[in-house]
Design a protein around this motif. Structure first.
Motif, PDB file in Angstrom:
ATOM      1  N   ASN A  95       0.792  -1.399  -0.008  1.00 24.60           N
ATOM      2  CA  ASN A  95       0.048   0.073   0.047  1.00 24.60           C
ATOM      3  C   ASN A  95       0.926   1.366   0.005  1.00 24.60           C
ATOM      4  N   PRO A  96       0.766   2.271  -0.895  1.00 25.07           N
ATOM      5  CA  PRO A  96       1.647   3.256  -1.081  1.00 25.07           C
ATOM      6  C   PRO A  96       1.338   4.263  -0.328  1.00 25.07           C
ATOM      7  N   THR A  97       1.489   4.400   1.235  1.00 24.57           N
ATOM      8  CA  THR A  97       1.138   5.126   2.071  1.00 24.57           C
ATOM      9  C   THR A  97       2.384   6.172   2.059  1.00 24.57           C
ATOM     10  N   ALA A  98       2.433   7.190   2.701  1.00 26.54           N
ATOM     11  CA  ALA A  98       3.572   7.901   2.824  1.00 26.54           C
ATOM     12  C   ALA A  98       4.633   7.118   3.732  1.00 26.54           C
ATOM     13  N   GLU A  99       4.350   6.414   4.816  1.00 23.44           N
ATOM     14  CA  GLU A  99       5.271   5.572   5.729  1.00 23.44           C
ATOM     15  C   GLU A  99       5.956   4.446   4.678  1.00 23.44           C
ATOM     16  N   ASN A 100       5.027   3.992   3.826  1.00 19.50           N
ATOM     17  CA  ASN A 100       5.761   2.829   3.060  1.00 19.50           C
ATOM     18  C   ASN A 100       6.589   3.289   2.019  1.00 19.50           C
ATOM     19  N   ILE A 101       6.185   4.458   1.384  1.00 22.65           N
ATOM     20  CA  ILE A 101       6.930   5.325   0.412  1.00 22.65           C
ATOM     21  C   ILE A 101       8.372   5.743   0.752  1.00 22.65           C
ATOM     22  N   VAL A 102       8.389   6.123   2.282  1.00 22.75           N
ATOM     23  CA  VAL A 102       9.444   6.437   2.778  1.00 22.75           C
ATOM     24  C   VAL A 102      10.454   5.498   2.886  1.00 22.75           C
ATOM     25  N   VAL A 103      10.234   4.190   3.367  1.00 21.41           N
ATOM     26  CA  VAL A 103      11.086   3.245   3.446  1.00 21.41           C
ATOM     27  C   VAL A 103      11.289   2.523   2.076  1.00 21.41           C
ATOM     28  N   VAL A 104      10.570   2.500   1.231  1.00 32.01           N
ATOM     29  CA  VAL A 104      10.928   2.132  -0.228  1.00 32.01           C
ATOM     30  C   VAL A 104      12.144   3.095  -0.608  1.00 32.01           C
ATOM     31  N   ILE A 105      11.868   4.517  -0.549  1.00 38.64           N
ATOM     32  CA  ILE A 105      13.165   5.582  -0.872  1.00 38.64           C
ATOM     33  C   ILE A 105      14.183   5.425  -0.107  1.00 38.64           C
ATOM     34  N   TYR A 106      14.128   5.116   1.116  1.00 37.44           N
ATOM     35  CA  TYR A 106      15.309   4.916   1.879  1.00 37.44           C
ATOM     36  C   TYR A 106      16.066   3.653   1.459  1.00 37.44           C
ATOM     37  N   ASP A 107      15.591   2.634   1.274  1.00 34.32           N
ATOM     38  CA  ASP A 107      16.136   1.346   0.937  1.00 34.32           C
ATOM     39  C   ASP A 107      16.795   1.315  -0.418  1.00 34.32           C
ATOM     40  N   LYS A 108      16.296   2.445  -1.359  1.00 32.61           N
ATOM     41  CA  LYS A 108      16.716   2.523  -2.778  1.00 32.61           C
ATOM     42  C   LYS A 108      18.103   3.396  -2.828  1.00 32.61           C
ATOM     43  N   ILE A 109      17.924   4.311  -1.933  1.00 29.68           N
ATOM     44  CA  ILE A 109      19.198   5.354  -1.800  1.00 29.68           C
ATOM     45  C   ILE A 109      20.212   4.832  -0.870  1.00 29.68           C
ATOM     46  N   LYS A 110      19.715   3.985   0.284  1.00 33.50           N
ATOM     47  CA  LYS A 110      20.782   3.308   1.146  1.00 33.50           C
ATOM     48  C   LYS A 110      21.789   2.440   0.450  1.00 33.50           C
ATOM     49  N   LYS A 111      21.413   1.517  -0.569  1.00 34.00           N
ATOM     50  CA  LYS A 111      21.964   0.691  -1.280  1.00 34.00           C
ATOM     51  C   LYS A 111      23.111   1.275  -2.076  1.00 34.00           C
ATOM     52  N   ARG A 112      22.944   2.611  -2.462  1.00 36.12           N
ATOM     53  CA  ARG A 112      24.017   3.146  -3.445  1.00 36.12           C
ATOM     54  C   ARG A 112      24.964   3.894  -2.636  1.00 36.12           C
TER      55      ARG A 112
END
Ligand code: NI
Length: 136
Positions: A95-112
């Motif tokens: 579900n694309p809540t702000a909470e879930n979106i921020v975790v997805v964004i974090y994971d995508k940036i963190k791995k770089r």
């Protein structure tokens, strides 16, 4: 000596909050207008903050150009002007809540980032509503 370097970014995206495994009535009761089957959009603003020691040679915590490019490639190119539910793989079953979106964004940036870089991401869904995640 830890210093935090931050970069702001922006994307527009549409979403709908609902669970496929709930009835229409329950989705309406929990998500209200955000469950509109025709979707609705937000102007998302994000702040990515990287904390680490200052590199003795460069004087940088992170080259901000590098952080800018990571955000563009991982977030703006992937999410901007997209329907998050229908067009973004990560939200096919999330579900694309702000909470879930921020975790997805974090994971995508963190791995770089380098492993020593601590990351915090704040995501504004509206100017008054925002969420923050730092990997806990
Ligand atoms: Ni919404």
């Amino acid at each position: 000596m830890k210093v935090t370097v931050s970069r702001k970014a922006h994307f527009n995206a549409a979403h709908r909050l609902y669970r496929k495994d709930w009835t229409d009535e329950k989705n309406d009761a929990v998500f209200g207008k955000c469950n509109n089957p025709n979707f609705h959009g937000h102007n998302y603003e994000l702040i990515a903050s990287v904390t680490d020691d200052i590199d003795k040679e460069t004087g940088y915590v992170i080259d901000i150009k590098e952080l800018k490019d990571i955000i563009k490639e991982e977030i703006e190119d992937a999410f901007d002007h997209k329907n998050l539910n229908l067009e973004v793989e990560e939200f096919k079953d999330l579900n694309p809540t702000a909470e879930n979106i921020v975790v997805v964004i974090y994971d995508k940036i963190k791995k770089r980032l380098k492993s020593t870089n601590q990351l915090e991401v704040t995501l504004y869904e509206t100017p008054r509503n925002f969420v923050t995640y730092s990997g806990q």
